[in-house]
Structure formats: structure tokens, C-alpha cells
Write an enzyme that holds these catalytic residues in place. Structure first.
Site, PDB file in Angstrom:
ATOM      1  N   ARG A  53      -6.148  -8.048 -10.048  1.00 48.92           N
ATOM      2  CA  ARG A  53      -6.811  -9.318 -10.373  1.00 48.92           C
ATOM      3  C   ARG A  53      -8.265  -9.039 -10.719  1.00 48.92           C
ATOM      4  NH1 ARG A  53      -9.963  -9.792  -5.713  1.00 48.92           N
ATOM      5  NH2 ARG A  53      -9.011  -8.865  -3.885  1.00 48.92           N
ATOM      6  N   HIS A 105     -14.988  -4.226   7.273  1.00 45.42           N
ATOM      7  CA  HIS A 105     -14.153  -3.753   6.153  1.00 45.42           C
ATOM      8  C   HIS A 105     -14.196  -4.682   4.941  1.00 45.42           C
ATOM      9  CE1 HIS A 105     -12.651  -0.677   8.797  1.00 45.42           C
ATOM     10  NE2 HIS A 105     -12.173  -1.561   9.639  1.00 45.42           N
ATOM     11  N   GLU A 137      -3.310   7.023   7.594  1.00 48.21           N
ATOM     12  CA  GLU A 137      -4.148   7.748   6.640  1.00 48.21           C
ATOM     13  C   GLU A 137      -5.159   8.604   7.376  1.00 48.21           C
ATOM     14  OE1 GLU A 137      -6.321   5.191   4.030  1.00 48.21           O
ATOM     15  OE2 GLU A 137      -4.570   4.742   2.801  1.00 48.21           O
ATOM     16  N   LYS A 166       0.832  -1.213   0.000  1.00 49.29           N
ATOM     17  CA  LYS A 166       0.000   0.000   0.000  1.00 49.29           C
ATOM     18  C   LYS A 166       0.866   1.263   0.000  1.00 49.29           C
ATOM     19  CE  LYS A 166      -4.335  -1.580   2.103  1.00 49.29           C
ATOM     20  NZ  LYS A 166      -4.190  -3.034   2.021  1.00 49.29           N
TER      21      LYS A 166
END
Length: 407
Positions: free
Chosen positions: A267, A205, A170, A86
């Protein structure tokens, strides 16, 4: 290919040829690269389609296929690696003028540095495992007093799940929409977007309801999201199917809302059928064509958007008890017949066992309508005609969502 636990499963019955790749635990079968490569060699397979779980985003497996002269139906190893972290992904996107959420993705993982950066980002903030997915190693930190305990929790969970305890910070967006763009690119650098999906309805999530297109999105914003996704794809010289995930800050509504790159899935997505429904394009066929060296079958102007589609994931889980996964035998499993408006994707049939070894998803129910309200009616009807006995499921929970006024 199948594990011992899946010997009698639907995908084995459908296959013309099937090879056992090991015992039930995924670490000894579906995650065992050498066994899958051996199965490809036994059957003289030219290519391997990795599906959308297990090794589908594994750099090592893509590289192993390349080394063995087997086509990996997906991007090359370098692209998977670039997007697999990430922190690195955000750094690449920032360098190519793709907006990213304010935060910290640095190499210095000392507690002192993370505390300092947390103060810079401000609270509330999200802690995320850099190698993560599915909500593992993710913590919402409301204030500085909770930072240390949340950091320890996120790092421990990330270490256990991914063998890597690195985290990023974040800014937490309080009112958000999760909108992702389906992209495709070929070997010669052509890239298109196949419109967007809204995946804002989640639990733990993880996505529960997905729809396409995103409701109330203006044509201008659709174009902007799509073109930004293409910029992201070209930044890593991507090929094949992928998804660029954006978080949209709707604190002041959706009109002209700022959006930020969140991550890229290198993907096919679990929710790809809603895109197939609104575009009339078979995404797996496109994957195969591109892996075979063909160019993209359509240009951007030829990709139309028609109607509205929903997908729900039917899980063996107990919504009344924190969505805890359930196991057991499906004594009964019935659902309506498939039509142009309704599709059901499943690898399980009546009499099968939902085991402890794999994800407890039983099926995906997908509907299409001329409009969002028509698609909602189709989904209500489809859910009311689907029945499962033997394990607790989220069927009633899903039905209630589609009857909520807010939804």
C-alpha cells in the site's frame, strides 16, 4: 466516506461528495466492507482508494472490489495475500534470491518445535506474529529462560489483535538501521524504485521520524537495495505502489553492511511524502494512473534524487508516560504556512476532538532542504512554530530529537 464520529471532520468538508458508512467504531464503519462497497455503488464510483490504514492491505476487500467490478487502487488480492503473512513472504523472497534474516517461519507451531528452532537461531531473537504489524505480537527474547513467557505473551497479543496466534522466529540484530525502498510497478511488468527512506527512529516498534534519502548511504548500496527491491516486486508480479522494508545490520558500520528483507507493505505508506519531496513525483497520481491501466510515467534513469526530506508524526500521546495515547478537544492548533520547503498533512483542525476510536495521530509535518543539515534546521523551525493545546502531544519530544547531536 466517513463514520458518525467524523461527520464534522476536515476530509468530509473537503470532499465534493461524502457518504456516511456507519457508527464510530471502525468495526462498524471503516472496516465494514459491505458499507464501503455500497457507498461506491451509490455514487457510481469506478474505483476505491483504500488510504493507508484499515482495509488497505485486506485481501478480502481487494477481492470484493474485483468481484463487484470496482477498481481497487492497489495490488491484486493475490499479491496482498502473498505478502500479508510474514512467513510466506519470507519463503517467497528466499526462493527468488532476496536475502532474508536467519530464523524459522515453518508451519509446525508446536512448543517443542519452536524451542528447538529458537536454539538453532540463537539468542537474542525476535518473536513476531505472522499476521502482525505495528509491533503487535512482537517480543525480544534475550535468553532461553525468557522464551516460554515471551512466547505466551506474543501469541496472546497476536490472537487478540489479528485472530491468528502463529509466530515466526528471527535473529535479533543489535545494531540495526531500518531502510525501506519505495517501489512502483505497472500492469505490464515494468517496475522502478523511487529511492529509499530511513525509518530507524521508532517508539513501540512504530515510526516517529522518517527521512529520505538514508543518511551516509553509498551510491553502490543505494543501487543494490533498489535492485533487490525490484527483484522482490517481480517475484509476486506486483502492480501499484509498495514498500520493501529492509533491516540493515550496522554492527560494523554502514559501509558494505549486510541487509535483509523484513516485509513488504502492499500500500501507500504514511511516510510517502518524504519520497515525494526528494523526487518531485506525486505518488497518489501514479497510483491512479496505474489503476487506470497506464504504464509507469518514468523509467528508472529518469527518477532523480534531489535534496533531503524529513517527516515527523505529531501524536496525541504522553512521551513522559510510555507514549500513552491521549484523547480530548484541540482547543488550539496552529502551525506555520506551507511553502516549497514545508508541508503539513492533517485531517484535524482546531476545535476537533481526538477520539478513542482511531489512531491518535494529529498531523504529519514534512520539510525539505538542499542538504540534511538544512532540512534539520527547517524542521526545528517548523516544530517550534507549531502549537497544540487541549491534549498532551509529542511535539517537545520531536523537537528534542532534532536538537540531539547523535541525531
Amino acid at each position: 466516506v466517513y463514520s458518525k464520529a467524523d461527520e464534522e471532520s476536515l476530509h468530509v468538508k473537503f470532499a465534493d461528495e461524502a457518504v456516511c458508512i456507519g457508527p464510530a467504531p471502525s468495526s462498524e464503519s471503516y472496516l465494514k466492507m459491505s458499507n464501503i462497497i455500497a457507498a461506491a455503488e451509490i455514487t457510481n464510483a469506478d474505483a476505491i482508494h483504500p488510504g493507508y490504514g484499515f482495509l488497505s492491505e485486506n485481501t478480502g476487500f481487494a477481492k470484493k472490489c474485483e468481484d463487484e467490478g470496482i477498481i481497487f487502487i492497489g495490488p491484486n488480492a493475490a499479491a496482498i495475500e502473498a505478502m500479508g503473512s510474514k512467513s510466506r513472504a519470507k519463503s517467497i523472497m528466499r526462493d527468488h534470491d532476496v536475502p532474508v534474516i536467519p530464523g524459522y517461519q515453518g508451519d509446525d507451531q508446536s512448543v517443542e518445535r519452536l524451542v528447538k528452532e529458537a536454539k538453532n537461531v540463537g539468542f537474542p531473537l525476535l518473536l513476531k506474529a505472522t499476521a502482525g504489524g505495528g509491533g503487535k505480537g512482537m517480543r525480544l527474547v534475550e535468553n532461553k529462560d525468557d522464551f516460554f513467557s515471551s512466547l505466551n505473551g506474543a501469541k496472546n497479543e497476536a490472537k487478540g489483535a489479528f485472530g491468528n496466534d502463529r509466530v515466526i522466529l528471527e535473529k535479533y540484530i543489535r545494531r540495526a538501521r531500518h531502510i525501506e525502498v519505495q517501489v512502483f510497478a505497472d500492469m505490464v511488468g515494468n517496475a522502478v524504485y523511487l529511492h529509499e527512506r530511513d525509518c530507524s527512529l521508532q517508539r513501540r516498534h512504530q515510526k516517529v521520524v522518517e527521512e529520505a534519502p538514508a543518511p551516509d548511504l553509498s551510491e553502490d548500496m543505494r543501487y543494490e537495495l533498489g535492485e533487490t527491491a525490484i527483484k522482490a516486486v517481480k517475484a509476486i508480479k506486483y502492480r501499484g505502489a509498495g514498500t520493501i522494508e529492509f533491516i540493515v545490520d550496522v554492527e560494523h558500520g554502514l559501509k558494505d553492511a549486510p541487509f535483509y528483507f523484513m516485509e513488504m507493505n502492499t500500500r501507500l505508506q504514511v511516510e510517502h511524502p518524504v519520497t515525494e519531496m526528494i523526487t518531485g513525483i506525486d505518488l497518489v497520481e501514479w497510483q491512479l494512473r496505474i489503476a487506470a491501466g497506464e504504464r509507469l510515467p518514468l523509467s528508472q534513469k529518469d527518477i532523480k534524487l534531489d535534496g533531503h526530506a524529513f517527516e515527523v508524526r505529531i501524536y496525541a500521546e504522553d512521551p513522559a508516560n510510555g507514549f500513552l495515547p491521549q484523547t480530548g478537544k484541540l482547543h488550539h492548533f496552529s502551525y506555520p504556512d506551507e511553502t516549497d520547503n514545508l508541508r503539513l498533512d492533517t485531517g484535524i483542525e482546531e476545535g476537533d476532538e481526538v477520539s478513542i476510536y482511531y489512531d491518535p495521530m494529529i498531523a504529519k509535518l514534512i520539510v525539505w532542504g538542499q542538504s540534511r543539515s538544512e532540512a534539520i534546521r527547517h524542521m526545528r523551525r517548523a516544530l517550534s512554530k507549531t502549537a497544540i493545546a487541549g491534549v498532551k502531544t509529542n511535539l517537545e519530544f520531536l523537537y528534542n530529537i532534532f536538537n540531539r547531536k547523535a541525531f
